[in-house]
Design an enzyme around this catalytic site. Structure first.
Site, PDB file in Angstrom:
ATOM      1  N   LYS A 187     -30.867 -40.789 -10.199  1.00 20.81           N
ATOM      2  CA  LYS A 187     -30.669 -39.855 -11.315  1.00 20.81           C
ATOM      3  C   LYS A 187     -29.426 -39.027 -10.985  1.00 20.81           C
ATOM      4  O   LYS A 187     -29.471 -38.095 -10.190  1.00 20.81           O
ATOM      5  CB  LYS A 187     -31.896 -38.968 -11.465  1.00 20.81           C
TER       6      LYS A 187
ATOM      7  N   GLU B 213     -33.397 -30.963   0.070  1.00 22.30           N
ATOM      8  CA  GLU B 213     -32.364 -30.129   0.696  1.00 22.30           C
ATOM      9  C   GLU B 213     -31.864 -29.196  -0.386  1.00 22.30           C
ATOM     10  O   GLU B 213     -31.317 -29.641  -1.394  1.00 22.30           O
ATOM     11  CB  GLU B 213     -31.241 -31.005   1.265  1.00 22.30           C
TER      12      GLU B 213
ATOM     13  N   CYS C  81     -23.368 -26.203  -0.662  1.00 27.68           N
ATOM     14  CA  CYS C  81     -24.574 -25.526  -0.183  1.00 27.68           C
ATOM     15  C   CYS C  81     -24.383 -24.953   1.211  1.00 27.68           C
ATOM     16  O   CYS C  81     -25.060 -23.992   1.601  1.00 27.68           O
ATOM     17  CB  CYS C  81     -25.759 -26.482  -0.205  1.00 27.68           C
TER      18      CYS C  81
ATOM     19  N   GLU D  48     -27.529 -16.816  -3.811  1.00 28.80           N
ATOM     20  CA  GLU D  48     -26.536 -17.883  -3.702  1.00 28.80           C
ATOM     21  C   GLU D  48     -25.626 -17.846  -4.929  1.00 28.80           C
ATOM     22  O   GLU D  48     -26.080 -18.026  -6.056  1.00 28.80           O
ATOM     23  CB  GLU D  48     -27.220 -19.240  -3.589  1.00 28.80           C
TER      24      GLU D  48
END
Length: 489
Positions: A179, A254, A288, A391
């Protein structure tokens, strides 16, 4: 006018449109120009892809090939990726907005190919174990493929992070449904035809485009799916784990990060400044692992900031297709608005903007509508502030002064995230001591983003669970089986 690509699903070895014929638009962050119309898949399309992968796993030849036969095909797949490096890198530059010198000249496509070839080699070196029970019994283990694996990858590094999962999944003998991210699907869309060209049987690699709430949910909750590997936001990772729980799938996630770069007073600033710049602004800060919190010991704060600000201001922000560009645009309007909102919050709360904080001046007319932002540095002394806890995922770094080693450790660990961290010091004992105290999956010392595919990669706390890399990937993409034989009379 850019040539508008038509992007279809790849199911059972061929391109097919969505079952309802619907598409969604993809625009480039460089100029907001339309670059692709992508299949807007449905539950029916997800079911069809899973059925193809299920049939290929249960009755196809892939899992029955010898490890060497599979590995040879994967190595050929890696070769094709290198042969098509310019095409793949150009798509990522156009789709994500990352500089072409990072995708092609910078080796990102090479690393993608290595993700495939590394696990081809690794699979050939794996072995089982034997556990004798005296003269009466012997146990031995095998590592069998899990089955149908769903791979869901993020928009920031789409091709490389997909191959990071695809390599071990295929090397272990699984079949997959990928995906891709709906924001940046173009390069990942090529993987099906690359696999076929490499001789990988139809149905082993399938790709379904569409929205996470429809396609992603359909795949992660599907009863015929055995495993899910996800990289992306913490919020989405939580939803995926809940979706997969009903069928007890294997899941690895993750997730987000808020990494800290700790700059101690004994750091070599000639290394630390460019290293921290790279950690902060690679891929426009949309990583990230980005070092978005800069902890600087107070007695070198002025010297460090003078050099760091100067380097950030010298960045060339512009068209990713220009080989001199250091930093491209933010990926989308939504992400641009999100990042900008943190800068607005900092201004509203009286924080000092040391650099950036706005769109670049004098952008060329052809890219003037793109989502560009200057490298931004904000002095934010309160470790608990919004800008130090959430974040941001953009070219914004916050600077937090500290006095002692103990204070730095406390600040770093005061976060819901624990993906990675960086320590800059010339004191080896201090480096080891602090690294042991930081709660994170990876700690780099005097460098950043150095990758060895054998080592474990993953996060602590709300940065995810599970590890990938080397044997950790192969253990995740296999089921260990014990076979016990009675040998006594």
């Amino acid at each position: 006018m850019t040539n508008i690509r038509q992007v279809y699903n790849w199911i059972n070895g061929e391109y097919v449109p969505a079952s309802n014929g619907e598409t969604f638009d993809v625009t480039t962050p460089i100029s907001q120009e339309l670059i692709a119309e992508v299949s807007e898949s449905t539950q029916e399309d997800a079911d069809r892809a899973v059925a193809a992968a299920r049939e290929a796993f249960d009755n196809g030849p892939w899992g029955k090939l010898t490890v060497k036969e599979r590995s040879d095909k994967l190595r050929r797949m890696a070769e094709i990726i290198i042969e098509r490096a310019e095409e793949i890198g150009t798509l990522d530059a156009m789709d994500v907005g990352k500089p072409i010198r990072n995708t092609v000249q910078g080796g990102e496509v090479d690393r993608s190919a290595n993700n495939i070839s590394f696990f081809a080699d690794y699979a050939e070196m794996m072995h089982g174990e034997a556990f004798p029970m005296g003269k009466d019994y012997i146990n031995y283990t095998t590592y069998d493929p899990v089955g149908v694996s769903v791979l869901i990858t993020p928009w920031n590094i789409p091709f490389m992070l997909t191959t990071w999962k695809l390599g071990p999944a295929l090397a272990a003998g699984n079949t997959v449904v990928i995906k891709p991210p709906e924001v940046t699907p173009l390069s990942v869309a090529l993987l099906g035809e690359i696999a076929k060209e490499a001789g990988i049987p139809d149905g082993v690699v399938n790709i379904v485009h569409g929205k996470g709430g429809v396609v992603g949910n359909a795949l992660t909750s599907h009863e015929a799916v055995d495993l899910v590997s996800f990289t992306g936001s913490t919020k989405t990772g939580t939803i995926i784990q809940q979706s997969a729980a009903n069928t007890q799938k294997k899941v690895s996630v993750e997730l987000g990060g808020k990494a800290a770069d700790i700059i101690f007073s004994d750091a070599d600033l000639k290394k630390a400044v460019p290293g921290a710049i790279r950690a902060a602004y690679t891929n426009t800060g949309q990583v990230c692992l980005a070092g978005s919190r800069l902890l600087v010991q107070e007695d070198i704060l002025d010297a460090f900031l003078e050099a760091f600000v100067a380097e950030a201001k010298a960045f060339k922000v512009g068209d990713p297709n220009d080989v001199d560009t250091d930093m491209g645009p933010i990926v989308s309007e939504d992400q641009f608005q999100k990042v900008s909102s943190y800068i607005d919050w900092a201004k509203d709360n009286g924080l000092e903007i040391l650099a950036g904080g706005k769109r670049p001046d004098n952008l060329p007319e052809e890219i003037s509508e793109g989502y560009y932002l200057e490298p931004t540095i904000i002095l934010a002394p309160d470790p608990n502030s919004k800008i130090n806890q959430e974040e941001i995922f953009g070219p914004v770094v916050s600077v937090i002064p500290f006095q002692t080693e103990e204070e730095a450790i406390k600040i770093v660990n005061n976060s819901i995230y624990g993906l990675d961290g960086v320590i800059w010091t010339e004191n080896l004992a201090k480096a080891h001591r602090v690294a042991h105290e930081i709660k994170a999956g990876t700690i780099w010392i005097n460098d950043w983003f150095v990758r060895d595919l054998r080592v474990p990669f993953g996060g602590a706390k709300q940065s995810g669970n599970g590890r990938e890399g080397g044997r950790f990937s192969m253990e995740f993409f296999t089921e260990a089986k014990n076979i016990c034989i009675r040998i006594k009379d």
